[in-house]
Scaffold this motif. Structure first.
Motif, mmCIF file in Angstrom:
data_model
loop_
_atom_site.group_PDB
_atom_site.id
_atom_site.type_symbol
_atom_site.label_atom_id
_atom_site.label_comp_id
_atom_site.label_asym_id
_atom_site.label_seq_id
_atom_site.Cartn_x
_atom_site.Cartn_y
_atom_site.Cartn_z
ATOM 1 N N ALA A 25 0.827 -1.212 0.000
ATOM 2 C CA ALA A 25 0.000 0.000 0.000
ATOM 3 C C ALA A 25 0.860 1.261 0.000
ATOM 4 N N GLY A 26 2.185 1.078 0.025
ATOM 5 C CA GLY A 26 3.082 2.220 -0.082
ATOM 6 C C GLY A 26 3.689 2.687 1.224
ATOM 7 N N PHE A 27 3.572 1.893 2.273
ATOM 8 C CA PHE A 27 4.093 2.292 3.568
ATOM 9 C C PHE A 27 5.240 1.400 4.004
ATOM 10 N N LYS A 28 6.220 2.005 4.635
ATOM 11 C CA LYS A 28 7.337 1.264 5.201
ATOM 12 C C LYS A 28 7.486 1.701 6.650
ATOM 13 N N PHE A 29 6.713 1.075 7.504
ATOM 14 C CA PHE A 29 6.719 1.396 8.914
ATOM 15 C C PHE A 29 7.816 0.627 9.633
ATOM 16 N N GLU A 39 -6.864 -2.259 3.304
ATOM 17 C CA GLU A 39 -8.157 -1.869 2.743
ATOM 18 C C GLU A 39 -8.556 -0.467 3.233
ATOM 19 N N PHE A 40 -8.307 -0.203 4.508
ATOM 20 C CA PHE A 40 -8.607 1.121 5.059
ATOM 21 C C PHE A 40 -7.760 2.187 4.367
ATOM 22 N N ILE A 41 -6.486 1.895 4.152
ATOM 23 C CA ILE A 41 -5.591 2.838 3.474
ATOM 24 C C ILE A 41 -6.102 3.122 2.069
ATOM 25 N N GLU A 42 -6.528 2.088 1.374
ATOM 26 C CA GLU A 42 -7.041 2.256 0.010
ATOM 27 C C GLU A 42 -8.311 3.110 0.002
ATOM 28 N N LYS A 43 -9.200 2.876 0.979
ATOM 29 C CA LYS A 43 -10.414 3.692 1.074
ATOM 30 C C LYS A 43 -10.058 5.162 1.302
ATOM 31 N N ALA A 44 -9.103 5.405 2.185
ATOM 32 C CA ALA A 44 -8.693 6.786 2.469
ATOM 33 C C ALA A 44 -8.161 7.453 1.200
ATOM 34 N N LYS A 45 -7.348 6.722 0.454
ATOM 35 C CA LYS A 45 -6.801 7.270 -0.787
ATOM 36 C C LYS A 45 -7.908 7.544 -1.799
ATOM 37 N N LYS A 46 -8.888 6.653 -1.880
ATOM 38 C CA LYS A 46 -9.996 6.834 -2.819
ATOM 39 C C LYS A 46 -10.864 8.030 -2.448
ATOM 40 N N GLY A 87 -9.625 10.728 -1.488
ATOM 41 C CA GLY A 87 -8.854 11.919 -1.815
ATOM 42 C C GLY A 87 -7.803 12.319 -0.802
ATOM 43 N N PHE A 88 -7.643 11.550 0.258
ATOM 44 C CA PHE A 88 -6.617 11.880 1.234
ATOM 45 C C PHE A 88 -5.245 11.538 0.655
ATOM 46 N N GLN A 89 -4.324 12.477 0.787
ATOM 47 C CA GLN A 89 -2.987 12.297 0.234
ATOM 48 C C GLN A 89 -1.945 12.526 1.310
ATOM 49 N N ASN A 90 -0.710 12.169 0.992
ATOM 50 C CA ASN A 90 0.406 12.348 1.925
ATOM 51 C C ASN A 90 0.085 11.756 3.293
ATOM 52 N N LEU A 91 -0.462 10.554 3.268
ATOM 53 C CA LEU A 91 -0.885 9.909 4.504
ATOM 54 C C LEU A 91 0.302 9.411 5.314
ATOM 55 N N THR A 92 0.246 9.670 6.591
ATOM 56 C CA THR A 92 1.208 9.127 7.539
ATOM 57 C C THR A 92 0.425 8.207 8.476
ATOM 58 N N LEU A 93 1.132 7.464 9.290
ATOM 59 C CA LEU A 93 0.443 6.606 10.246
ATOM 60 C C LEU A 93 -0.424 7.447 11.182
ATOM 61 N N ASP A 94 0.079 8.577 11.637
ATOM 62 C CA ASP A 94 -0.707 9.445 12.527
ATOM 63 C C ASP A 94 -1.987 9.928 11.850
ATOM 64 N N LYS A 95 -1.887 10.311 10.581
ATOM 65 C CA LYS A 95 -3.070 10.766 9.851
ATOM 66 C C LYS A 95 -4.070 9.629 9.678
ATOM 67 N N LEU A 96 -3.575 8.435 9.373
ATOM 68 C CA LEU A 96 -4.463 7.285 9.214
ATOM 69 C C LEU A 96 -5.190 6.975 10.520
ATOM 70 N N ILE A 97 -4.475 7.056 11.634
ATOM 71 C CA ILE A 97 -5.092 6.795 12.940
ATOM 72 C C ILE A 97 -6.154 7.853 13.231
#
Length: 65
Positions: A12-16, A32-39, A41-51
Protein backbone atom coordinates in the motif's frame (compact mmCIF):
# COMPACT_ATOMS: atom_id res chain seq x y z
CA UNK A 1 0.72 -9.30 13.21
CA UNK A 2 1.85 -11.51 10.38
CA UNK A 3 4.38 -11.24 7.58
CA UNK A 4 1.41 -11.01 5.22
CA UNK A 5 0.10 -7.96 7.09
CA UNK A 6 3.49 -6.25 6.85
CA UNK A 7 3.76 -7.06 3.14
CA UNK A 8 0.26 -5.72 2.56
CA UNK A 9 1.17 -2.42 4.24
CA UNK A 10 4.29 -2.23 2.12
CA UNK A 11 2.24 -2.91 -1.00
CA UNK A 12 0.00 0.00 0.00
CA UNK A 13 3.08 2.22 -0.08
CA UNK A 14 4.09 2.29 3.57
CA UNK A 15 7.34 1.26 5.20
CA UNK A 16 6.72 1.40 8.91
CA UNK A 17 9.21 0.42 11.59
CA UNK A 18 8.29 -2.36 14.02
CA UNK A 19 6.65 -0.04 16.55
CA UNK A 20 4.60 1.62 13.82
CA UNK A 21 3.43 -1.73 12.44
CA UNK A 22 2.27 -2.77 15.90
CA UNK A 23 0.53 0.59 16.33
CA UNK A 24 -1.15 0.29 12.94
CA UNK A 25 -2.41 -3.19 13.76
CA UNK A 26 -3.70 -2.15 17.19
CA UNK A 27 -5.49 0.87 15.70
CA UNK A 28 -7.14 -1.20 12.97
CA UNK A 29 -5.21 0.25 10.07
CA UNK A 30 -5.54 -2.23 7.25
CA UNK A 31 -4.46 -2.08 3.62
CA UNK A 32 -8.16 -1.87 2.74
CA UNK A 33 -8.61 1.12 5.06
CA UNK A 34 -5.59 2.84 3.47
CA UNK A 35 -7.04 2.26 0.01
CA UNK A 36 -10.41 3.69 1.07
CA UNK A 37 -8.69 6.79 2.47
CA UNK A 38 -6.80 7.27 -0.79
CA UNK A 39 -10.00 6.83 -2.82
CA UNK A 40 -11.61 9.56 -0.72
CA UNK A 41 -8.85 11.92 -1.81
CA UNK A 42 -6.62 11.88 1.23
CA UNK A 43 -2.99 12.30 0.23
CA UNK A 44 0.41 12.35 1.92
CA UNK A 45 -0.89 9.91 4.50
CA UNK A 46 1.21 9.13 7.54
CA UNK A 47 0.44 6.61 10.25
CA UNK A 48 -0.71 9.45 12.53
CA UNK A 49 -3.07 10.77 9.85
CA UNK A 50 -4.46 7.28 9.21
CA UNK A 51 -5.09 6.79 12.94
CA UNK A 52 -6.85 10.16 13.13
CA UNK A 53 -9.05 9.20 10.18
CA UNK A 54 -9.83 5.86 11.83
CA UNK A 55 -10.79 7.57 15.11
CA UNK A 56 -13.25 9.94 13.46
CA UNK A 57 -14.73 7.23 11.26
CA UNK A 58 -13.47 8.51 7.94
CA UNK A 59 -13.69 6.99 5.35
CA UNK A 60 -15.84 4.20 6.82
CA UNK A 61 -19.09 6.09 6.33
CA UNK A 62 -19.45 6.81 2.66
CA UNK A 63 -21.11 10.09 1.85
CA UNK A 64 -20.58 11.47 5.35
CA UNK A 65 -17.95 13.93 6.47
Amino acid sequence: MTPEYIKALQSAGFKFDVDEVVGAKVQGITPEFIEKAKKHGFQNLTLDKLIQLRHVGVPDKEGEI
